[in-house]
Design an enzyme around this catalytic site. Structure first.
Site, PDB file in Angstrom:
ATOM      1  N   GLU A 189    -126.645  46.187  25.175  1.00 35.50           N
ATOM      2  CA  GLU A 189    -125.987  45.805  26.636  1.00 35.50           C
ATOM      3  C   GLU A 189    -126.855  46.574  27.812  1.00 35.50           C
ATOM      4  OE1 GLU A 189    -122.122  45.801  24.760  1.00 35.50           O
ATOM      5  OE2 GLU A 189    -122.028  43.677  25.558  1.00 35.50           O
ATOM      6  N   GLY A 209    -123.419  47.875  22.269  1.00 35.51           N
ATOM      7  CA  GLY A 209    -123.592  48.565  23.598  1.00 35.51           C
ATOM      8  C   GLY A 209    -124.679  48.987  24.122  1.00 35.51           C
ATOM      9  N   GLU A 236    -121.249  44.097  16.811  1.00 36.75           N
ATOM     10  CA  GLU A 236    -120.251  44.156  16.739  1.00 36.75           C
ATOM     11  C   GLU A 236    -119.029  43.472  15.929  1.00 36.75           C
ATOM     12  OE1 GLU A 236    -122.277  43.842  19.071  1.00 36.75           O
ATOM     13  OE2 GLU A 236    -121.752  45.009  21.087  1.00 36.75           O
ATOM     14  N   ALA A 296    -121.347  51.305  21.384  1.00 32.94           N
ATOM     15  CA  ALA A 296    -120.009  51.858  21.876  1.00 32.94           C
ATOM     16  C   ALA A 296    -119.485  52.726  20.726  1.00 32.94           C
ATOM     17  CB  ALA A 296    -119.013  51.059  22.117  1.00 32.94           C
TER      18      ALA A 296
HETATM   19  N1  DAK Z   1    -119.942  55.079  17.143  1.00 33.49           N
HETATM   20  C1  DAK Z   1    -119.655  56.188  16.788  1.00 33.49           C
HETATM   21  N2  DAK Z   1    -120.344  57.088  15.812  1.00 33.49           N
HETATM   22  C2  DAK Z   1    -121.472  56.618  15.289  1.00 33.49           C
HETATM   23  C3  DAK Z   1    -121.630  55.337  15.783  1.00 33.49           C
HETATM   24  C4  DAK Z   1    -121.025  54.541  16.612  1.00 33.49           C
HETATM   25  N3  DAK Z   1    -121.449  53.447  16.984  1.00 33.49           N
HETATM   26  N4  DAK Z   1    -122.978  54.884  15.135  1.00 33.49           N
HETATM   27  C5  DAK Z   1    -123.324  56.177  14.372  1.00 33.49           C
HETATM   28  N5  DAK Z   1    -122.412  57.167  14.594  1.00 33.49           N
HETATM   29  C6  DAK Z   1    -122.275  58.315  13.964  1.00 33.49           C
HETATM   30  C7  DAK Z   1    -121.991  58.354  12.613  1.00 33.49           C
HETATM   31  O1  DAK Z   1    -120.440  58.238  12.525  1.00 33.49           O
HETATM   32  C8  DAK Z   1    -122.632  59.487  12.068  1.00 33.49           C
HETATM   33  O2  DAK Z   1    -121.450  60.758  12.245  1.00 33.49           O
HETATM   34  P1  DAK Z   1    -121.238  61.766  11.218  1.00 33.49           P
HETATM   35  O3  DAK Z   1    -120.577  61.180  10.130  1.00 33.49           O
HETATM   36  O4  DAK Z   1    -122.458  62.517  10.718  1.00 33.49           O
HETATM   37  O5  DAK Z   1    -120.314  62.611  12.128  1.00 33.49           O
HETATM   38  C9  DAK Z   1    -123.821  59.860  12.783  1.00 33.49           C
HETATM   39  O6  DAK Z   1    -123.481  58.964  14.010  1.00 33.49           O
HETATM   40  C10 DAK Z   1    -125.115  59.113  12.059  1.00 33.49           C
HETATM   41  O7  DAK Z   1    -124.826  57.990  11.805  1.00 33.49           O
HETATM   42  P2  DAK Z   1    -125.221  57.465  10.428  1.00 33.49           P
HETATM   43  O8  DAK Z   1    -125.006  58.506   9.221  1.00 33.49           O
HETATM   44  O9  DAK Z   1    -124.356  56.191   9.839  1.00 33.49           O
HETATM   45  O10 DAK Z   1    -126.801  57.345  10.266  1.00 33.49           O
HETATM   46  P3  DAK Z   1    -127.467  56.150   9.591  1.00 33.49           P
HETATM   47  O11 DAK Z   1    -129.023  56.231   9.956  1.00 33.49           O
HETATM   48  O12 DAK Z   1    -127.380  55.961   8.095  1.00 33.49           O
HETATM   49  O13 DAK Z   1    -127.257  54.600  10.056  1.00 33.49           O
HETATM   50  C11 DAK Z   1    -126.671  52.976  11.866  1.00 33.49           C
HETATM   51  C12 DAK Z   1    -127.471  54.302  11.461  1.00 33.49           C
HETATM   52  C13 DAK Z   1    -127.018  52.801  13.410  1.00 33.49           C
HETATM   53  C14 DAK Z   1    -127.204  51.884  11.204  1.00 33.49           C
HETATM   54  C15 DAK Z   1    -125.118  53.081  11.366  1.00 33.49           C
HETATM   55  O14 DAK Z   1    -124.653  54.493  12.246  1.00 33.49           O
HETATM   56  C16 DAK Z   1    -124.122  52.306  12.202  1.00 33.49           C
HETATM   57  O15 DAK Z   1    -123.995  50.968  11.642  1.00 33.49           O
HETATM   58  N6  DAK Z   1    -123.582  52.436  13.435  1.00 33.49           N
HETATM   59  C17 DAK Z   1    -122.573  51.648  14.150  1.00 33.49           C
HETATM   60  C18 DAK Z   1    -123.342  50.609  14.811  1.00 33.49           C
HETATM   61  C19 DAK Z   1    -122.563  49.421  15.418  1.00 33.49           C
HETATM   62  O16 DAK Z   1    -121.899  48.907  14.759  1.00 33.49           O
HETATM   63  N7  DAK Z   1    -122.679  49.422  16.594  1.00 33.49           N
HETATM   64  C20 DAK Z   1    -121.646  48.526  17.484  1.00 33.49           C
HETATM   65  C21 DAK Z   1    -120.343  49.340  17.866  1.00 33.49           C
HETATM   66  S1  DAK Z   1    -119.466  48.162  18.805  1.00 33.49           S
HETATM   67  C22 DAK Z   1    -116.850  47.090  26.002  1.00 33.49           C
HETATM   68  C23 DAK Z   1    -118.106  47.914  25.955  1.00 33.49           C
HETATM   69  C24 DAK Z   1    -119.083  47.853  24.996  1.00 33.49           C
HETATM   70  C25 DAK Z   1    -118.516  47.360  23.696  1.00 33.49           C
HETATM   71  C26 DAK Z   1    -117.559  46.937  23.446  1.00 33.49           C
HETATM   72  C27 DAK Z   1    -116.591  46.729  24.737  1.00 33.49           C
HETATM   73  N8  DAK Z   1    -116.348  47.063  27.156  1.00 33.49           N
HETATM   74  C28 DAK Z   1    -116.644  47.371  28.313  1.00 33.49           C
HETATM   75  C29 DAK Z   1    -114.981  46.574  26.852  1.00 33.49           C
HETATM   76  C30 DAK Z   1    -119.452  47.587  22.571  1.00 33.49           C
HETATM   77  C31 DAK Z   1    -119.156  47.624  21.136  1.00 33.49           C
HETATM   78  C32 DAK Z   1    -120.107  48.291  20.270  1.00 33.49           C
HETATM   79  O17 DAK Z   1    -121.159  48.387  20.701  1.00 33.49           O
END
Ligand code: DAK
Length: 264
Positions: A118, A115, A138, A71
């Site tokens: 998912e 997500g 998450e 997400a």
């Molecule tokens: N959201 C927004 N931007 C993201 C992102 C994300 N999930 N993941 C990466 N980016 C962006 C980064 O901010 C960066 O943007 P700039 O800074 O360049 O503007 C760009 O993508 C490149 O990312 P990185 O520089 O971090 O790239 P790396 O290769 O160093 O690292 C990484 C890649 C995937 C390991 C890292 O970006 C990371 O850890 N990302 C977050 C992963 C994460 O925590 N995902 C889970 C998110 S929570 C729901 C539905 C769905 C959900 C919840 C509720 N409902 C229906 C109620 C789901 C929740 C989630 O998924």
């Protein structure tokens, strides 16, 4: 074969190659983070392909670096409970499974997190490249899976492995995911999309009726007890016995030729 697009979407590319439709997530700058706009476009693209009689199977993919990093955290950081309720993300993920009757293959490369995983789990098969990484991170941003992750993952890999992934937020390799039954096939990095297309073309050559009904029956297994599921399967089997595709399939077998299915 050439790829054609009927509609334009801001966050996905929608392609058609013969009988297969391809939804490509297209926010590479944000690692295909699932913004509301992207989630809506995915459902709209799938719905368009579902209603196209020339399309028999569907692929959802991202890019080589990322399927989806989950997400959109930046969007979610400002989102309150009422905003989320009104936006209805969760229903959209469920609708992918309930509204789309054609088979959907997730072609995963790179990151497949939160997500994004998912979304892949809402598909019918997952083809993952060898170096892809999967996880439910998450917990690291103070939330938990909210689009079916705690339910679909647990039904797929069992309580203890699901707890491990969801509570630790760690990433696993495609090999571990395959060993745990979380992906259908692992393929070399360079061929994740071509293998998905090969599989999608294979599915497109089968009876669309049998594919649809078999998909419903397998999904029923995740959502019912054994006797209910077996009854559901049996009744659906009887329905297929009355189809023209069944007559054609069995006739073609006897005549030692390839069947030509019409979905009737
Ligand atoms: N959201 C927004 N931007 C993201 C992102 C994300 N999930 N993941 C990466 N980016 C962006 C980064 O901010 C960066 O943007 P700039 O800074 O360049 O503007 C760009 O993508 C490149 O990312 P990185 O520089 O971090 O790239 P790396 O290769 O160093 O690292 C990484 C890649 C995937 C390991 C890292 O970006 C990371 O850890 N990302 C977050 C992963 C994460 O925590 N995902 C889970 C998110 S929570 C729901 C539905 C769905 C959900 C919840 C509720 N409902 C229906 C109620 C789901 C929740 C989630 O998924």
């Amino acid at each position: 074969m050439s790829s054609s697009t009927k509609s334009d979407y801001a966050n996905i590319k929608l392609g058609r190659e013969g009988a297969i439709g391809i939804v490509t997530l297209n926010r590479p700058g944000a690692l295909n983070a699932l913004s509301m706009g992207l989630i809506r476009d995915i459902l709209a693209g799938l719905t368009e392909l579902e209603s196209d009689p020339d399309i028999k199977s569907i692929i959802i993919t991202g890019g080589p670096r990322t399927f989806s990093a989950g997400a959109d955290i930046k969007e979610m950081s400002d989102m309150g409970p009422i905003d989320a309720l009104k936006a209805g993300h969760l229903e959209i993920f469920d609708q992918i499974q309930t509204k789309i009757k054609k088979p959907i293959i997730a072609a995963v490369s790179g990151y497949c997190f939160g997500g994004g995983l998912e979304l892949a789990m809402a598909c019918d098969m997952i083809i993952a490249s060898e170096s892809s990484r999967l996880g439910q991170p998450e917990i690291n941003v103070g939330v938990m899976p909210g689009a079916g992750g705690t339910q679909r993952l647990t039904r797929t890999i069992g309580k203890y492995k699901a707890m491990d992934l969801i509570l630790s937020g760690r990433q696993i390799t495609a090999r571990e995911a395959f060993d745990w039954g979380l992906v259908s096939r692992i393929v070399p990095d360079e061929s994740y999309l071509s293998e998905a297309k090969r599989l999608a073309n294979d599915l497109a050559s089968k009876s669309p009726l049998a594919i649809r009904v078999a998909k419903e029956c397998v999904n029923k297994a995740l959502d019912s007890n054994l006797s209910e599921g077996v009854q559901f399967e049996r009744k659906n089997f009887y329905i297929l016995l009355g189809s023209e595709d069944k007559a054609e399939g069995m006739k073609a077998f006897s005549e030692k030729r390839k069947p030509v299915f019409k979905g009737k």
